[in-house]
Design a protein around this motif. Structure first.
Motif, PDB file in Angstrom:
ATOM      1  N   ALA A 128       0.831  -1.207   0.000  1.00 44.69           N
ATOM      2  CA  ALA A 128       0.000   0.000   0.000  1.00 44.69           C
ATOM      3  C   ALA A 128       0.866   1.258   0.000  1.00 44.69           C
ATOM      4  O   ALA A 128       0.591   2.222  -0.729  1.00 44.69           O
ATOM      5  CB  ALA A 128      -0.927  -0.010   1.208  1.00 44.69           C
ATOM      6  N   LEU A 129       1.912   1.255   0.800  1.00 43.34           N
ATOM      7  CA  LEU A 129       2.818   2.394   0.881  1.00 43.34           C
ATOM      8  C   LEU A 129       3.430   2.707  -0.483  1.00 43.34           C
ATOM      9  O   LEU A 129       3.420   3.857  -0.946  1.00 43.34           O
ATOM     10  CB  LEU A 129       3.923   2.088   1.900  1.00 43.34           C
ATOM     11  N   LEU A 130       3.953   1.695  -1.145  1.00 44.76           N
ATOM     12  CA  LEU A 130       4.639   1.908  -2.413  1.00 44.76           C
ATOM     13  C   LEU A 130       3.672   2.231  -3.548  1.00 44.76           C
ATOM     14  O   LEU A 130       4.007   3.000  -4.456  1.00 44.76           O
ATOM     15  CB  LEU A 130       5.479   0.679  -2.755  1.00 44.76           C
ATOM     16  N   ARG A 131       2.481   1.654  -3.500  1.00 43.57           N
ATOM     17  CA  ARG A 131       1.494   1.959  -4.539  1.00 43.57           C
ATOM     18  C   ARG A 131       1.076   3.420  -4.487  1.00 43.57           C
ATOM     19  O   ARG A 131       0.926   4.073  -5.525  1.00 43.57           O
ATOM     20  CB  ARG A 131       0.276   1.049  -4.390  1.00 43.57           C
ATOM     21  N   VAL A 132       0.865   3.941  -3.298  1.00 42.55           N
ATOM     22  CA  VAL A 132       0.498   5.354  -3.160  1.00 42.55           C
ATOM     23  C   VAL A 132       1.611   6.230  -3.718  1.00 42.55           C
ATOM     24  O   VAL A 132       1.362   7.178  -4.473  1.00 42.55           O
ATOM     25  CB  VAL A 132       0.210   5.705  -1.692  1.00 42.55           C
ATOM     26  N   THR A 133       2.846   5.920  -3.356  1.00 45.85           N
ATOM     27  CA  THR A 133       3.976   6.709  -3.835  1.00 45.85           C
ATOM     28  C   THR A 133       4.094   6.636  -5.349  1.00 45.85           C
ATOM     29  O   THR A 133       4.294   7.652  -6.028  1.00 45.85           O
ATOM     30  CB  THR A 133       5.282   6.208  -3.191  1.00 45.85           C
ATOM     31  N   ARG A 134       3.959   5.431  -5.900  1.00 45.25           N
ATOM     32  CA  ARG A 134       4.024   5.268  -7.360  1.00 45.25           C
ATOM     33  C   ARG A 134       2.931   6.075  -8.046  1.00 45.25           C
ATOM     34  O   ARG A 134       3.184   6.792  -9.027  1.00 45.25           O
ATOM     35  CB  ARG A 134       3.887   3.803  -7.727  1.00 45.25           C
ATOM     36  N   ASP A 135       1.721   5.986  -7.541  1.00 50.51           N
ATOM     37  CA  ASP A 135       0.608   6.681  -8.166  1.00 50.51           C
ATOM     38  C   ASP A 135       0.783   8.189  -8.107  1.00 50.51           C
ATOM     39  O   ASP A 135       0.389   8.919  -9.029  1.00 50.51           O
ATOM     40  CB  ASP A 135      -0.715   6.273  -7.503  1.00 50.51           C
ATOM     41  N   GLU A 136       1.373   8.674  -7.021  1.00 47.83           N
ATOM     42  CA  GLU A 136       1.630  10.126  -6.903  1.00 47.83           C
ATOM     43  C   GLU A 136       2.637  10.577  -7.952  1.00 47.83           C
ATOM     44  O   GLU A 136       2.476  11.643  -8.559  1.00 47.83           O
ATOM     45  CB  GLU A 136       2.134  10.448  -5.504  1.00 47.83           C
ATOM     46  N   PHE A 137       3.671   9.799  -8.161  1.00 47.28           N
ATOM     47  CA  PHE A 137       4.666  10.167  -9.170  1.00 47.28           C
ATOM     48  C   PHE A 137       4.069  10.128 -10.566  1.00 47.28           C
ATOM     49  O   PHE A 137       4.352  10.995 -11.404  1.00 47.28           O
ATOM     50  CB  PHE A 137       5.889   9.245  -9.086  1.00 47.28           C
TER      51      PHE A 137
END
Length: 252
Positions: free
Chosen positions: A236-245
């Motif tokens: 979940a942490l990495l998906r949010v970061t990826r989606d923000e980028f």
């Protein structure tokens, strides 16, 4: 007075950045005598820099041609030096997306492994909901302390401390997994995180309390010994970061 090492570093940085920026595109022949003249250094200094670039897959010496710039497909894209150069290039957002996608396949597994180790040892490191007890040198403890330091840095509006705690969090997660390949990958992740400090196109909007809380959720699952929850929280942490980028990346 500039030392030989300083001259070498200057030439290496200049050539490496120009290649990654596309100023010297694939197929370009790098002529040491011209670089030496432009930089005011000896050809031996240039040759030393070219050897490093060759080890990183950016150039290759070819008979009757000279030292030629190679395409991106030949580069050592996980090398911290290449990551730093790409982080300062037009490929910044592309690199972030590519490596975040790779991290999605690695860090949740690492989180589950650290949690599994904590559960097997019986050292949860928790006292109630938030306190810490036991061996503060354990991998799970290091992960949790880093997450808590992120929250503290956010409260103090200290972006530098936030970044350093973020770096410690991901390094502790990867090195604490017990997997030697994941441990090696920690240097790649650190280099990627540090590219954000000089990237003017990327705001620090993700250096927020919500992001720190997502890190803490991973850490709490890790020290609780819940491998499934740790993996899910890391995903979940990495998906949010990826989606923000992806959302922030400029249109082509």
């Amino acid at each position: 007075m500039t030392t030989a090492r300083g001259l070498h570093a200057h030439v290496l940085e200049t050539l490496g950045q120009r290649i990654v920026d596309g100023v010297l595109p694939a197929g370009t022949v790098v002529r040491p005598e011209l670089v030496a003249s432009e930089s005011g250094v000896s050809r031996s200094v240039v040759r030393e820099a070219l050897r490093v670039l060759q080890s990183l897959g950016l150039v290759e010496p070819r008979q009757r041609v000279g030292t030629q710039v190679l395409p991106v497909s030949s580069w050592e894209l996980l090398a911290p030096t290449v990551i730093r150069w790409r982080g300062a290039s037009p490929a910044y957002f592309v690199q972030q997306r590519e490596l975040l996608e790779l991290r999605l396949g690695v860090e949740p597994v690492a989180a589950a492994l650290v949690a599994g180790n904590a559960g097997a040892s019986g050292d949860t490191g928790l006292s109630g909901d938030t306190g810490l007890t036991g061996d503060t040198g354990s991998p799970g403890q290091a992960v949790l302390l880093a997450a808590r330091d992120m929250l503290d840095a956010w409260g103090r509006e200290d972006s530098r401390a936030y970044l350093e705690a973020d770096v410690r969090f991901h390094r502790a997660l990867l090195t604490g997994s017990g997997n030697a390949v994941f441990t090696h990958f920690a240097g790649t992740v650190e280099a990627l995180l540090r590219t954000r400090t000089s990237e003017s196109r990327d705001t620090i909007s993700r250096w927020t309390r919500d992001a720190a809380v997502r890190h803490e959720a991973v850490a709490l699952a890790v020290v609780a010994g819940d491998a499934a929850a740790a993996g899910e929280a890391a995903t979940a942490l990495l998906r949010v970061t990826r989606d923000e980028f992806i959302a922030e990346a400029p249109s082509a």
